[in-house]
Design a protein around this motif. Structure first.
Motif, mmCIF file in Angstrom:
data_model
loop_
_atom_site.group_PDB
_atom_site.id
_atom_site.type_symbol
_atom_site.label_atom_id
_atom_site.label_comp_id
_atom_site.label_asym_id
_atom_site.label_seq_id
_atom_site.Cartn_x
_atom_site.Cartn_y
_atom_site.Cartn_z
ATOM 1 N N ALA A 164 41.462 42.139 46.980
ATOM 2 C CA ALA A 164 42.308 42.573 45.858
ATOM 3 C C ALA A 164 42.699 41.388 44.970
ATOM 4 O O ALA A 164 42.694 41.502 43.738
ATOM 5 N N GLN A 165 43.012 40.238 45.578
ATOM 6 C CA GLN A 165 43.373 39.044 44.806
ATOM 7 C C GLN A 165 42.189 38.550 43.975
ATOM 8 O O GLN A 165 42.344 38.188 42.811
ATOM 9 N N VAL A 166 41.008 38.549 44.579
ATOM 10 C CA VAL A 166 39.807 38.083 43.878
ATOM 11 C C VAL A 166 39.493 39.027 42.710
ATOM 12 O O VAL A 166 39.137 38.585 41.622
ATOM 13 N N ILE A 167 39.656 40.321 42.924
ATOM 14 C CA ILE A 167 39.422 41.304 41.859
ATOM 15 C C ILE A 167 40.435 41.102 40.724
ATOM 16 O O ILE A 167 40.069 41.076 39.550
ATOM 17 N N PHE A 168 41.718 40.932 41.075
ATOM 18 C CA PHE A 168 42.766 40.718 40.079
ATOM 19 C C PHE A 168 42.441 39.496 39.221
ATOM 20 O O PHE A 168 42.494 39.548 37.990
ATOM 21 N N GLU A 169 42.061 38.387 39.885
ATOM 22 C CA GLU A 169 41.716 37.169 39.156
ATOM 23 C C GLU A 169 40.458 37.373 38.315
ATOM 24 O O GLU A 169 40.375 36.871 37.197
ATOM 25 N N ALA A 170 39.491 38.132 38.845
ATOM 26 C CA ALA A 170 38.251 38.395 38.103
ATOM 27 C C ALA A 170 38.552 39.156 36.818
ATOM 28 O O ALA A 170 38.020 38.829 35.752
ATOM 29 N N ILE A 171 39.411 40.165 36.903
ATOM 30 C CA ILE A 171 39.764 40.955 35.721
ATOM 31 C C ILE A 171 40.504 40.077 34.709
ATOM 32 O O ILE A 171 40.177 40.062 33.520
ATOM 33 N N SER A 172 41.488 39.328 35.184
ATOM 34 C CA SER A 172 42.263 38.434 34.306
ATOM 35 C C SER A 172 41.361 37.413 33.631
ATOM 36 O O SER A 172 41.434 37.204 32.413
#
Length: 111
Positions: A32-40
């Motif tokens: 979830a953290q990696v996805i959040f950073e990827a989107i940002s």
């Protein structure tokens, strides 16, 4: 010759690779953290490309991406297509990135 580190994941396969790479480097992170950073990071990269430089910034909340101008004044908001951007990314990351591109373009055109 080392393996190329994935900078900004563009889909779930790259998220899984980036997670493994971070683990290998001793960094604890969740999918979830990696996805959040990827989107940002993808949103910021799109914004920088549209403006030909890092002039505006954006901040991601669960279901809203807010775009800020040079003086950190909010100038636009982009809503997730589902309940959250994470869900959108998991369902269809390329479609989400196209959606972000279109929405960011609209915000930039208003300026």
């Amino acid at each position: 010759m080392g393996v190329l580190m994935i900078q900004i994941p563009q889909d779930m396969t790259e998220v899984k690779v980036k997670l493994a790479q971070l683990e290998e480097l001793g960094h604890e992170s969740t999918e979830a953290q990696v996805i959040f950073e990827a989107i940002s990071d993808n949103a910021q990269a799109i914004l920088d490309e549209k403006l030909e430089g890092h002039y505006y910034s954006c901040a991601l909340d669960k279901d809203t991406l807010t775009v800020y101008d040079v003086i950190q004044k909010p100038i636009g908001k982009i809503k997730a297509q589902s309940h959250s951007f994470e869900e959108d990314f998991r369902q269809n990351a390329p479609q989400l990135l196209m959606y972000l591109d279109q929405q960011i373009q609209k915000i930039v055109n208003q300026r």
